[in-house]
Write an enzyme that holds these catalytic residues in place. Sequence first.
Site, PDB file in Angstrom:
ATOM      1  N   ARG A 145     -11.388  -1.479 -44.006  1.00 27.86           N
ATOM      2  CA  ARG A 145     -11.393  -0.772 -42.710  1.00 27.86           C
ATOM      3  C   ARG A 145     -10.609  -1.577 -41.649  1.00 27.86           C
ATOM      4  O   ARG A 145      -9.490  -1.238 -41.303  1.00 27.86           O
ATOM      5  CB  ARG A 145     -12.855  -0.551 -42.265  1.00 27.86           C
ATOM      6  CG  ARG A 145     -13.017   0.446 -41.129  1.00 27.86           C
ATOM      7  CD  ARG A 145     -12.760  -0.122 -39.748  1.00 27.86           C
ATOM      8  NE  ARG A 145     -13.594  -1.282 -39.406  1.00 27.86           N
ATOM      9  CZ  ARG A 145     -13.382  -2.019 -38.334  1.00 27.86           C
ATOM     10  NH1 ARG A 145     -12.384  -1.770 -37.507  1.00 27.86           N
ATOM     11  NH2 ARG A 145     -14.153  -3.073 -38.070  1.00 27.86           N
ATOM     12  N   ASP A 146     -11.162  -2.691 -41.217  1.00 25.94           N
ATOM     13  CA  ASP A 146     -10.492  -3.470 -40.156  1.00 25.94           C
ATOM     14  C   ASP A 146      -9.159  -3.991 -40.676  1.00 25.94           C
ATOM     15  O   ASP A 146      -8.177  -4.081 -39.938  1.00 25.94           O
ATOM     16  CB  ASP A 146     -11.390  -4.653 -39.754  1.00 25.94           C
ATOM     17  CG  ASP A 146     -11.147  -5.128 -38.331  1.00 25.94           C
ATOM     18  OD1 ASP A 146     -10.267  -4.559 -37.665  1.00 25.94           O
ATOM     19  OD2 ASP A 146     -11.832  -6.078 -37.899  1.00 25.94           O
TER      20      ASP A 146
ATOM     21  N   HIS B 165     -17.877 -12.108 -36.055  1.00 25.38           N
ATOM     22  CA  HIS B 165     -16.689 -11.368 -36.546  1.00 25.38           C
ATOM     23  C   HIS B 165     -15.478 -12.052 -35.908  1.00 25.38           C
ATOM     24  O   HIS B 165     -15.185 -11.839 -34.733  1.00 25.38           O
ATOM     25  CB  HIS B 165     -16.835  -9.913 -36.093  1.00 25.38           C
ATOM     26  CG  HIS B 165     -15.693  -9.015 -36.420  1.00 25.38           C
ATOM     27  ND1 HIS B 165     -15.799  -7.974 -37.321  1.00 25.38           N
ATOM     28  CD2 HIS B 165     -14.426  -8.954 -35.960  1.00 25.38           C
ATOM     29  CE1 HIS B 165     -14.659  -7.315 -37.391  1.00 25.38           C
ATOM     30  NE2 HIS B 165     -13.795  -7.892 -36.564  1.00 25.38           N
TER      31      HIS B 165
ATOM     32  N   HIS C 117     -11.441 -13.217 -35.751  1.00 21.36           N
ATOM     33  CA  HIS C 117     -10.027 -13.074 -36.139  1.00 21.36           C
ATOM     34  C   HIS C 117      -9.386 -14.454 -36.015  1.00 21.36           C
ATOM     35  O   HIS C 117      -9.835 -15.306 -35.248  1.00 21.36           O
ATOM     36  CB  HIS C 117      -9.331 -12.049 -35.240  1.00 21.36           C
ATOM     37  CG  HIS C 117      -9.733 -10.633 -35.541  1.00 21.36           C
ATOM     38  ND1 HIS C 117      -8.917  -9.754 -36.194  1.00 21.36           N
ATOM     39  CD2 HIS C 117     -10.887  -9.956 -35.304  1.00 21.36           C
ATOM     40  CE1 HIS C 117      -9.527  -8.586 -36.335  1.00 21.36           C
ATOM     41  NE2 HIS C 117     -10.735  -8.686 -35.800  1.00 21.36           N
TER      42      HIS C 117
ATOM     43  N   ASN D 136      -8.518 -10.622 -39.774  1.00 21.75           N
ATOM     44  CA  ASN D 136      -9.837 -11.254 -39.742  1.00 21.75           C
ATOM     45  C   ASN D 136      -9.756 -12.536 -40.546  1.00 21.75           C
ATOM     46  O   ASN D 136      -8.859 -12.712 -41.360  1.00 21.75           O
ATOM     47  CB  ASN D 136     -10.859 -10.352 -40.435  1.00 21.75           C
ATOM     48  CG  ASN D 136     -11.065  -9.064 -39.694  1.00 21.75           C
ATOM     49  OD1 ASN D 136     -10.272  -8.149 -39.818  1.00 21.75           O
ATOM     50  ND2 ASN D 136     -12.120  -8.991 -38.919  1.00 21.75           N
TER      51      ASN D 136
ATOM     52  N   CYS E  53      -5.888  -5.493 -34.947  1.00 20.24           N
ATOM     53  CA  CYS E  53      -6.565  -4.382 -34.291  1.00 20.24           C
ATOM     54  C   CYS E  53      -5.492  -3.554 -33.612  1.00 20.24           C
ATOM     55  O   CYS E  53      -4.657  -4.105 -32.897  1.00 20.24           O
ATOM     56  CB  CYS E  53      -7.595  -4.885 -33.279  1.00 20.24           C
ATOM     57  SG  CYS E  53      -8.374  -3.528 -32.383  1.00 20.24           S
TER      58      CYS E  53
END
Length: 299
Positions: free
Chosen positions: A15-16, A207, A209, A249, A240
């Site tokens: 997803r990300d 979370h 990055h 990430n 993003c």
Amino acid sequence: MPLPKHVRLVEVGPRDGLQNEAQPISVADKVRLVDDLTEAGLAYIEVGSFVSPKWVPQMAGSAEVFAGIHQRPGVTYAALAPNLRGFEDALAAGVKEVAVFAAASEAFSQRNINCSISDSLKRFEPIMEAARNHGVRVRGYVSCVLGCPYEGKVSAEQVAPVARALHDMGCYEVSLGDTIGTGTAGETRRLFEVVAAQVPREQLAGHFHDTYGQALANVYASLLEGISVFDSSVAGLGGCPYAKGATGNIASEDVVYLLQGLGIETGIDLERLITAGRRISSVLGRDNGSRVARARSAQ
Ligand SMILES: CC(C)(COP(=O)([O-])OP(=O)([O-])OC[C@H]1O[C@@H](n2cnc3c(N)ncnc32)[C@H](O)[C@@H]1OP(=O)([O-])[O-])[C@@H](O)C(=O)NCCC(=O)NCCSC(=O)C[C@@](C)(O)CC(=O)[O-]
């Protein structure tokens, strides 16, 4: 605080990781990635998003991806839902866990989901109610917890009320996202100290990055604060779409290597994870963002 004995990784690569890719990625390749991650022992995989395809075109086929993956009992396969429409689409696709996402910065909230922070929280209320009615668990995200691409510095005091609001409305876990990867270990420790006064530590996740190369240090800093859930992305995929210049990430392989070195259990097979990362990197024609995977290739 003693280090946790077990850490849960939330794999956000499908997803990300993929949402930022401009090139088309087939449903079959996405399904293969999720299946590879299941094989590697990930217990939680964020598979896709039920968001507007005009905003994030790469996530348009998420229902097809859910239909194609081989779900293993005991593994959570989740999706993002920004509004009730997204939740209903996710439900129709058989999704059993969704994530709602808010931000600690007003400018990012506008750019990402086209509304203010308080409007986004109001928009999540009907999702929470529908989720309760359907027995769907909801995870919450707060973006820009250590910096915003539009507003610059973000204080822990700005983050805490948003995390608290998500927790109070029923999110069982709130993940704090350093969306642009500018945070340092010192700032990370302070962030969790401040937010943990509002939301229990065991219901918080990190979370990170890796834009400034601080993500692994920030995971370690979070461990020292008693945090035991981390989002990460195989091969360090990602960025993003609403945070220009943000890199991927933190690579799942690198986190697993760190945790193994600390004697912390994850249930993940590092070699299989490396294989999954190599395969998707080759599909995308990208360098592998995991330092561990690159080092293993060189041996
Ligand atoms: C929230 C909206 C929809 C508001 O977008 P909007 O334009 O304000 O929404 P709207 O209600 O006015 O609807 C506009 C159009 O979108 C459609 N629409 C409306 N909702 C949906 C839906 N759920 N699924 C599919 N379509 C939808 C709706 O039907 C309509 O279609 P049209 O009439 O123009 O053809 C939009 O801004 C959006 O989809 N944003 C998603 C942004 C996103 O996915 N960002 C990336 C994820 S967040 C992230 O990566 C950070 C995180 C979580 O990883 C942590 C970190 O690192 O910080």
